[in-house]
Write a protein that holds these residues in place. Structure first.
Motif, PDB file in Angstrom:
ATOM      1  N   CYS A  52       0.758  -1.235  -0.174  1.00  0.00           N
ATOM      2  CA  CYS A  52       0.005   0.027  -0.063  1.00  0.00           C
ATOM      3  C   CYS A  52       0.819   1.260  -0.017  1.00  0.00           C
ATOM      4  CB  CYS A  52      -1.038   0.001   1.230  1.00  0.00           C
ATOM      5  SG  CYS A  52      -1.858   1.282   1.498  1.00  0.00           S
ATOM      6  N   ASN A  62      -6.021  13.024   3.655  1.00  0.00           N
ATOM      7  CA  ASN A  62      -7.319  12.418   3.180  1.00  0.00           C
ATOM      8  C   ASN A  62      -6.854  11.093   2.464  1.00  0.00           C
ATOM      9  OD1 ASN A  62      -9.047  13.604   5.093  1.00  0.00           O
ATOM     10  ND2 ASN A  62      -9.446  15.172   3.575  1.00  0.00           N
ATOM     11  N   LYS A  65      -5.263   8.335   3.984  1.00  0.00           N
ATOM     12  CA  LYS A  65      -6.359   7.631   4.901  1.00  0.00           C
ATOM     13  C   LYS A  65      -7.221   6.786   3.978  1.00  0.00           C
ATOM     14  CE  LYS A  65      -9.831   8.625   7.867  1.00  0.00           C
ATOM     15  NZ  LYS A  65     -11.011   9.628   8.765  1.00  0.00           N
ATOM     16  N   THR A  66      -7.643   7.341   2.820  1.00  0.00           N
ATOM     17  CA  THR A  66      -8.517   6.529   2.110  1.00  0.00           C
ATOM     18  C   THR A  66      -7.885   5.343   1.617  1.00  0.00           C
ATOM     19  OG1 THR A  66      -9.607   8.342   1.569  1.00  0.00           O
ATOM     20  CG2 THR A  66      -9.757   6.634  -0.136  1.00  0.00           C
ATOM     21  N   LEU A  68      -5.069   3.546   2.992  1.00  0.00           N
ATOM     22  CA  LEU A  68      -5.029   2.851   4.002  1.00  0.00           C
ATOM     23  C   LEU A  68      -6.329   2.234   4.333  1.00  0.00           C
ATOM     24  CD1 LEU A  68      -3.034   5.026   6.699  1.00  0.00           C
ATOM     25  CD2 LEU A  68      -2.053   2.870   5.366  1.00  0.00           C
ATOM     26  N   GLU A  69      -7.474   2.892   4.367  1.00  0.00           N
ATOM     27  CA  GLU A  69      -8.742   2.142   4.526  1.00  0.00           C
ATOM     28  C   GLU A  69      -9.208   1.291   3.348  1.00  0.00           C
ATOM     29  OE1 GLU A  69     -11.293   5.777   5.392  1.00  0.00           O
ATOM     30  OE2 GLU A  69     -10.858   5.608   7.614  1.00  0.00           O
ATOM     31  N   ASP A  70      -9.023   1.654   2.256  1.00  0.00           N
ATOM     32  CA  ASP A  70      -9.234   0.653   1.145  1.00  0.00           C
ATOM     33  C   ASP A  70      -8.186  -0.658   0.988  1.00  0.00           C
ATOM     34  OD1 ASP A  70     -10.991   2.703   0.157  1.00  0.00           O
ATOM     35  OD2 ASP A  70      -9.851   3.231  -1.450  1.00  0.00           O
ATOM     36  N   TRP A  71      -7.269  -0.414   1.548  1.00  0.00           N
ATOM     37  CA  TRP A  71      -6.204  -1.676   1.659  1.00  0.00           C
ATOM     38  C   TRP A  71      -6.674  -2.504   2.618  1.00  0.00           C
ATOM     39  CZ3 TRP A  71      -2.939  -3.730   4.939  1.00  0.00           C
ATOM     40  CH2 TRP A  71      -1.886  -5.011   4.411  1.00  0.00           C
ATOM     41  N   ILE A  72      -6.800  -1.984   3.759  1.00  0.00           N
ATOM     42  CA  ILE A  72      -7.351  -2.798   5.033  1.00  0.00           C
ATOM     43  C   ILE A  72      -8.776  -3.329   4.536  1.00  0.00           C
ATOM     44  CG2 ILE A  72      -8.203  -2.662   7.225  1.00  0.00           C
ATOM     45  CD1 ILE A  72      -6.243  -0.409   7.555  1.00  0.00           C
ATOM     46  N   GLU A  73      -9.590  -2.891   3.997  1.00  0.00           N
ATOM     47  CA  GLU A  73     -10.733  -3.562   3.578  1.00  0.00           C
ATOM     48  C   GLU A  73     -10.619  -4.755   2.678  1.00  0.00           C
ATOM     49  OE1 GLU A  73     -15.080  -2.634   1.228  1.00  0.00           O
ATOM     50  OE2 GLU A  73     -13.879  -0.908   2.351  1.00  0.00           O
ATOM     51  N   TRP A  75      -7.609  -6.421   2.201  1.00  0.00           N
ATOM     52  CA  TRP A  75      -6.794  -7.297   3.022  1.00  0.00           C
ATOM     53  C   TRP A  75      -7.830  -8.326   3.949  1.00  0.00           C
ATOM     54  CZ3 TRP A  75      -2.025  -9.203   3.642  1.00  0.00           C
ATOM     55  CH2 TRP A  75      -1.721 -10.038   4.792  1.00  0.00           C
ATOM     56  N   ASN A  76      -8.812  -7.416   4.664  1.00  0.00           N
ATOM     57  CA  ASN A  76      -9.603  -8.186   5.342  1.00  0.00           C
ATOM     58  C   ASN A  76     -10.676  -9.352   4.627  1.00  0.00           C
ATOM     59  OD1 ASN A  76      -8.546  -7.536   8.013  1.00  0.00           O
ATOM     60  ND2 ASN A  76     -10.089  -5.524   8.001  1.00  0.00           N
TER      61      ASN A  76
END
Length: 107
Positions: A52, A62, A65-66, A68-73, A75-76
């Motif tokens: 990422c 922003n 942050k976007t 990171l949040e997209d990558w974490i989603e 990944w999960n």
């Protein structure tokens, strides 16, 4: 050589302790000694960096942050257990070969 009894960790050094006291915004959080689970956390952060952040360009907080949040989603959604592909003996042998190589003259 001056001995500092009880100051085996950098965060326990008096200068660090004084700095933390004068900067209450910063708070250190410690994991228990010998916490093997931390290895998996470090592995996850390595993946986060490699997949990422490493080649990312973020023009704003922003944007970061976007990303990171997209990558974490992702990944999960695609999470699966980490599987070792080598035995402990194979890993140790490779480390020994590497250490031998870098300890040679001229390296």
């Amino acid at each position: 050589m001056t001995k500092h009894r009880g100051f085996l960790s950098a965060h326990k050094a008096p200068v660090v302790h004084r700095w933390l006291l004068s900067h209450p915004r910063f708070q250190l959080h410690f994991t228990p000694t010998y916490s093997s689970w931390i290895n998996q956390v470090e592995r996850w952060f390595a993946e986060l960096e490699r997949r990422c952040l490493e080649r990312g360009v973020f023009c704003s907080l922003n944007d970061l942050k976007t990303a990171l949040e997209d990558w974490i989603e992702v990944w999960n959604d695609e999470a699966r257990p980490f599987t070792w592909t080598r035995t402990a003996d194979q890993i140790l042998e490779r480390i020994c070969r590497y250490c031998d190589r870098i300890s040679e003259p001229g390296h």
